[in-house]
Design an enzyme around this catalytic site. Structure first.
Site, PDB file in Angstrom:
ATOM      1  N   LYS A 198     -13.231 -48.599 -26.869  1.00 26.20           N
ATOM      2  CA  LYS A 198     -13.856 -48.897 -25.576  1.00 26.20           C
ATOM      3  C   LYS A 198     -15.322 -48.452 -25.591  1.00 26.20           C
ATOM      4  CE  LYS A 198      -9.535 -48.718 -22.984  1.00 26.20           C
ATOM      5  NZ  LYS A 198      -8.617 -48.458 -24.108  1.00 26.20           N
ATOM      6  N   GLU A 221       1.268 -53.803 -26.023  1.00 29.08           N
ATOM      7  CA  GLU A 221       1.368 -52.720 -25.054  1.00 29.08           C
ATOM      8  C   GLU A 221       1.593 -53.289 -23.651  1.00 29.08           C
ATOM      9  OE1 GLU A 221      -2.208 -50.902 -23.373  1.00 29.08           O
ATOM     10  OE2 GLU A 221      -3.269 -51.675 -25.131  1.00 29.08           O
ATOM     11  N   LYS A 271       1.818 -44.519 -16.271  1.00 31.36           N
ATOM     12  CA  LYS A 271       1.073 -44.816 -17.495  1.00 31.36           C
ATOM     13  C   LYS A 271       1.459 -43.757 -18.517  1.00 31.36           C
ATOM     14  CE  LYS A 271      -3.694 -45.683 -19.014  1.00 31.36           C
ATOM     15  NZ  LYS A 271      -5.115 -45.712 -18.576  1.00 31.36           N
ATOM     16  N   ASP A 282      -4.899 -41.386 -28.895  1.00 35.30           N
ATOM     17  CA  ASP A 282      -4.726 -42.511 -29.825  1.00 35.30           C
ATOM     18  C   ASP A 282      -5.050 -42.095 -31.256  1.00 35.30           C
ATOM     19  OD1 ASP A 282      -4.285 -43.942 -27.511  1.00 35.30           O
ATOM     20  OD2 ASP A 282      -6.034 -45.255 -27.720  1.00 35.30           O
TER      21      ASP A 282
END
Length: 302
Positions: free
Chosen positions: A157, A23, A84, A140
């Site tokens: 995360k 990424e 982004k 995601d």
């Protein structure tokens, strides 16, 4: 889709040689300049040392690109105004001619379109804390539920609701396995405190699961290979717990909501751990990229 695949990546995919997708968000938004470009080049070199071709993914001037040359990497690292992009943003970026760094969901989607089967990243997004109030969940998860790709990561995360994310992945039918561990990694931490149901011990074993996915011809879902950051390089667990508690409190006090929550919390951890969280993040990414290269080689040799 008008997908721009570099000659090196296209030739490797066509010849069934190993390729690893990377990424670009970590380059544009995750690291300060000039370290971001140095890390981008370093990660590509890690892939090459494992005998694979790196395919860093981004959108430049409205064109999705799989495999960037040095000049294009420099643009992502140094150009102001790089957006982004999640997978939902791709058509908007393409139509408007925008340039952007791809998140996990956009990278996985574009990699799969290009025929790249292995993707390395740091940590996945997931279900946010206080989900029952905010209904906030990373894109995601849904994308990985319908995209056939193997993602090597350090778990999700740690600022997220880890058990809820694991439950959501199960509900979505996304396979999760620990890599040489019976515990689900916690991004900055080697152990999130939660177990995994399956453990894979080698790149060859991961490739066997990938072949089994193909043989079953079932739903086009991902395989998550959760690789823990080495204990010696993890963020001190007590420091992590203390600073994360402070960060969540600061987030609530300042009224940070929606998409702003994750970058706020991650930035807070970097600043209040004197950069130790960033060091742990980079250690995790390097390890994931190295293992992804080995998995891609095992897959290509199948």
């Amino acid at each position: 889709m008008v997908l721009m695949v570099s000659e090196e990546v296209r030739e490797a995919v066509d010849a069934r040689r190993p390729v690893v997708a990377l990424e670009s968000t970590i380059i544009a938004h995750g690291l300060p300049r000039p370290r971001n470009l140095q890390v981008a080049l370093e990660l590509e070199e890690v892939v090459r040392r494992e005998g694979a071709v790196p395919a860093t993914i981004a959108v430049l001037d409205g064109r999705p690109r799989v495999g960037l040359d040095k000049e294009q990497l420099e643009r992502i690292a140094n150009e102001d105004g790089i957006r982004k992009l999640g997978h939902r943003d791709l058509p908007l970026a393409m139509a408007s001619g925008a340039s952007g760094a791809t998140t996990v969901s956009a990278t996985a989607l574009l990699a799969a379109f290009a025929g790249v089967r292995v993707f390395a990243t740091g940590g996945l997004g997931g279900v946010h804390r206080e989900w029952t109030v905010t209904q906030d969940e990373s894109a995601d998860l849904g994308l990985l539920a319908r995209t056939r790709i193997t993602v090597v990561c350090a778990g999700v995360k740690s600022i997220l609701d880890v058990p809820a994310t694991l439950q959501r992945l199960e509900t979505l039918g996304v396979a999760v396995a620990g890599y040489r561990t019976e515990r689900f990694p916690g991004f900055y931490l080697s152990d999130s405190g939660h177990p995994v149901d399956w453990t894979l011990r080698s790149p060859a074993e991961v490739a066997e699961v990938m072949r089994a996915q193909e043989a079953l011809d079932g739903p086009e879902s991902a395989l998550i290979v959760a690789n823990p950051v080495p204990e010696a390089e993890q963020l001190d667990p007590e420091l992590h717990a203390r600073v994360l508690t402070e960060a969540l409190h600061a987030c609530e006090e300042q009224g940070v909501t929606g998409q702003a929550v994750t970058p706020f919390l991650l930035d807070y951890l970097v600043r209040h751990t004197d950069g130790a969280s960033l060091s742990a993040n980079l250690a995790a990414v390097r390890g994931n990229v190295r293992i992804a290269g080995s998995i891609a080689a095992a897959w290509a040799g199948a």
